[in-house]
Enzyme design. Structure first.
Site, PDB file in Angstrom:
ATOM      1  CB  CYS A 240      -2.018  -6.986   3.407  1.00  0.00           C
ATOM      2  SG  CYS A 240      -2.005  -5.708   2.115  1.00  0.00           S
ATOM      3  CB  CYS A 243       1.969  -6.667   0.521  1.00  0.00           C
ATOM      4  SG  CYS A 243       1.700  -6.494   2.296  1.00  0.00           S
ATOM      5  CB  CYS A 265      -0.506  -2.571   4.609  1.00  0.00           C
ATOM      6  SG  CYS A 265       0.166  -4.218   4.552  1.00  0.00           S
TER       7      CYS A 265
END
Lengths: 282, 198, 353
Positions: A240, A243, A265
């Site tokens: 991602c 994150c 995500c």
């Protein structure tokens, strides 16, 4: 604030009662599609009317509601449904999955594991896993009655013969408690393993097709597979971009018209939580 | 005896039907989703003599004109109360009932009730059985959907042949009846999928 | 860096405001009143009442106004409104043989008791644009004696006297029909359920289905026995009175098709029937409904089920405009999770190919 001109959660009490009875039978017969007198809701069929009717029949003033579509709390349809319930019930809403007592979802199961005090309500467009193979309901009901699922196994086997693998990536059929062939709704097959022995009560509403079904907590849910072709979920080479997760389901985002791509995500709450944790640690 | 004649003896029903029904439904759903778990079911209604608080709560929350109700002879006194507050039709024929309320001692064969059809197993009856004692220690060991490993449930008042009846009910799956066991203001659920292991 | 494309609350609010503006159009043009819609777009109102399953011209007109004239959207609004209304009681069956008639035609007899009453119809207008309507017209007056006729017998009842048309007796015990607005369809569906479904069905769908039966897909040799349009009294029997009381009238269009039938093992050669009924003036709808009703009786009459219009599941499961419109248009909702899953699959398949 609740708009008092509407009944609590919009539905009239008799409709709720009918749906509640259907829900109790659904819990008692895991994975079996209970027909119910679906009402015309003020949202179009195919846009979550089944999930909305289930949520409306389940929700109480002390619930904390989370609504997601494609894993995200802020997609237009999720926003619309959340506003509908805020307006008709006045309940608290949240984006944080662990804080919710009731989660209505379209197409995803949150990445954060669910717990026993939660109910997850799936919006289901096509509840009959056999419908694409046999469109006649009278026939599919007979097959379910006899647990006669050869048709589905043949289909999957033909996939393997033709492509070398099962060419179904979402709404991948599951067997509930070893008895009923069940549609998990169009979640990616990535999410299928989360259904197995889940501590939360899983409810499914199909408004247009007028069926309700359920998977009780701690119930076996197996994705169909063959011994030489075990069930596998999707994996990404990327992480991602926001994150850094390599465990979650990633959406691909086109960033320009020269083939630029990035992944992030699909579960926005999970992603935001990880970003916040990273920022706190830094 | 006509309904109009004994209305004077009918006690008040739910004071906040909208919210109370929702609460009782959630308790009922929890009970069926976690077989053997004992849940509280209390309401503001004044139940008629003989009707357990939890039995009445379930009936007031779930019954209406579409659900024929069968009452065991000893609970006949609750008929006008339930009919008045829910509008449910009463039936003398157990096999036609969508719901039945009975004391544990009146339970004979589960096959006497509507067990549904293979293609429509949800059309089976739901039984509310009033027992003398409910405890989540000792007694039976339960397994099946909704139960993580094993659950314990001790029930007093059921006839001796109940375990055999319950096994026969499971043998008819997907057909079969589902049970709520009520005891005062508490109840637990026994869906047709629950196995009694000992 | 990528900026989230999701994001909702404000977008929805803005869209609502834009919609209101577009619906209203140029504010310099006077706004439509419900009375104008009811009076001057009457056939649209009738269609919304019929498929919306709610006899209320005011609400149907409101729905049409709110939907900017989109009939299917207006039907949706009415249905969503009626779905949670309390049920106060049940009327007696309507007696259409006692209708006050505005129009009544039969294609099977040149003349018949009561006569042919042409009434208001587009049938024999020449479909030429009437440019005189470009300007507000003065009052159009119709001859007084052409307006309404008293009750007259139904054509099929006349044939009935000779025993040439099948009789429809209520089933033993005259059980209450299943109420499709409160219970789901079950297959096979009995005729009372099918007729409810067809009465609520999308007119365009029924028209195409009915048409298909005339083109060799389940030919049923239909004749328009009678089409009648008028007003029927609505009666209830209050429990405390025990006799029927008229509570009002509803405008209806009824169509009885009679179909040639060579007979079967149990039935002599005779005419069979197909039935159509709609609120207001909906002739196309009620005729198409009658054709499809007859085609759906194939199994009962010992006919081979070969064509779409004869297939219960095909017809009844696809006839509802709310279900069809909702599901077709739900494709507008985001599907990127599923698309992502498919994208990965296609890439994988191309790699291994």
């Amino acid at each position: 604030m609740r708009d008092e001109r509407f009944n609590f959660a919009f539905l009239d009490e008799r409709s709720k009662r009918m749906i509640r009875r259907a829900l109790l039978k659904a819990i008692a017969i895991p994975g079996y599609q209970v027909p119910f007198g679906s009402r015309e809701m003020p949202l179009p069929y195919g846009w979550g009317t089944g999930g909305i009717q289930v949520t409306a029949s389940v929700i109480g003033p002390n619930d904390v509601l989370k609504v997601i579509d494609q894993g995200a709390d802020d997609t237009v349809n999720a926003v619309n449904i959340r506003r509908f319930f805020q307006r008709t019930t006045g309940v608290a809403v949240t984006e944080r999955a662990p804080e919710a007592t009731l989660i209505q979802t379209r197409h995803r199961i949150p990445e954060t594991p669910l717990h026993e005090r939660q109910i997850i309500v799936y919006q289901v467009p096509v509840p009959e896993p056999l419908q694409r193979l046999e469109p006649r309901e009278a026939e599919t009901r007979r097959m379910h009655g006899l647990a006669e699922y050869g048709l589905m196994h043949v289909k999957l086997y033909e996939d393997i013969a033709r492509y070398g693998h099962i060419a179904t990536t979402y709404d991948y059929p599951v067997m509930v408690n070893g008895r009923y062939l069940t549609a998990p709704s169009p979640i990616p097959k990535f999410d299928n393993p989360k259904m197995n022995m889940n501590p939360a009560l899983q409810l499914f509403g199909a408004g247009r097709e007028k069926r309700i079904y359920a998977i009780p907590p701690y119930t076996r849910v197996e994705s169909l597979a063959f011994e030489d072709h075990p069930f596998e979920v999707q994996r990404w080479d990327a992480a991602c971009a926001l994150c850094g997760s390599r465990e979650s389901f990633l959406d691909e985002v086109v960033t320009d018209d020269r083939g630029g791509r990035l992944f992030m995500c699909s579960d926005t709450d999970y992603c935001a939580g990880r970003q916040a944790a990273k920022a706190a640690a830094a | 005896m006509s309904l109009a004649m004994d209305l004077a003896s009918v006690g008040p029903g739910l004071q906040a039907p909208e919210l109370e029904s929702q609460k009782i439904f959630r308790a009922a759903a929890e009970a069926l989703a976690h077989p053997g778990r004992i849940v509280a079911m209390q309401t503001t209604a004044s139940m008629p003599a003989g009707l357990h608080e939890a039995s009445g709560a379930l009936a007031l929350s779930l019954l209406d004109h579409d659900t024929p109700l069968w009452l065991s002879p000893r609970l006949a006194g609750a008929a006008s109360f339930l009919r008045f507050h829910t509008g449910c039709p009463l039936t003398e024929r157990a096999e036609r009932a969508a719901f039945a309320i009975l004391e544990a001692g009146a339970l004979r064969s589960l096959a006497d009730f509507d067990n549904g059809e293979d293609a429509y197993p949800e059309r089976s009856a739901t039984l509310i059985v009033q027992v003398e004692r409910l405890d989540d220690q000792g007694g039976w060991t339960l397994a099946g959907p909704g139960i993580k490993d094993r659950a314990q449930l001790r029930v007093e008042g059921l006839p001796a042949q109940f375990a055999a009846e319950w096994a026969a009910n499971a043998g008819r799956f997907p057909r079969g009846v589902d049970l709520f066991l009520s005891c005062g203001g508490r109840a637990c659920g026994l869906p047709r999928t629950t196995r009694i292991e000992a | 860096m990528y900026v989230a494309v999701k994001g909702g609350e404000r977008a929805i609010r803005n869209s609502h405001e834009l919609l209101a503006e577009v619906r209203r159009g140029d504010p310099a043009v006077p706004e439509l009143s419900l009375e104008q819609i009811k009076q001057q777009l009457k056939l649209a109102v009738d269609r919304v009442m019929t498929e919306g399953s709610l006899y209320d011209p005011d609400l149907a007109a409101l729905a049409l106004k709110q939907a900017a004239g989109d009939a299917v959207e207006a039907i949706f609004l009415v249905r969503a409104f009626r779905a949670t209304l309390p049920r106060l009681g049940y009327t007696e069956p309507l007696d259409t043989s006692r209708m006050r008639l505005w129009r009544r035609v039969s294609a099977t007899f040149k003349d018949l008791p009561g006569g042919q009453v042409l009434g208001p119809t587009y049938d024999y207008t020449q479909r030429l644009l009437d440019f005189s309507l470009l300007e507000p017209a003065s009052k159009a007056a119709a001859p007084e004696d052409e307006r309404a006729a008293d009750a007259m017998p139904r054509v099929v009842d006349l044939l009935d006297g000779e025993g040439l048309v099948e009789r429809h007796e209520p089933p033993a015990g005259d059980p209450d029909p299943l109420d499709l607005t409160r219970e789901p369809l079950r297959f096979p569906a009995e005729r009372s359920v099918r007729l409810q479904n067809l009465a609520r069905a999308d007119e365009g769908f029924l028209l195409a289905m009915g048409y298909s039966t005339q083109r060799g897909y389940a030919h049923t040799h239909p004749f328009a026995g009678e089409i009648r349009h008028g007003a029927a009294e609505v009666e209830v029997i209050p429990e405390e009175l025990g006799f029927p009381v008229v509570i009002g009238e509803v405008a209806l269009t009824e169509c009885q098709m009679v179909n040639q039938f060579a007979g079967s093992k149990t039935e002599p050669p005779q005419f069979t029937r197909g039935y159509g009924l709609a609120f207001g003036h909906c002739e196309r709808k009620s005729m198409a409904m009658a054709l499809v009703d007859r085609a759906l009786r194939a199994t009962e009459l010992g006919e081979e089920v070969e064509s779409p219009a004869q297939m219960q599941e095909f017809v009844l499961s696809h006839s509802d405009s709310l279900e069809a419109s909702g599901f077709v248009q739900h494709l507008k909702l985001p599907h990127y999770v599923d698309f992502q899953a498919e994208l990965e699959l296609v890439r994988k398949m191309r790699r291994s190919a």
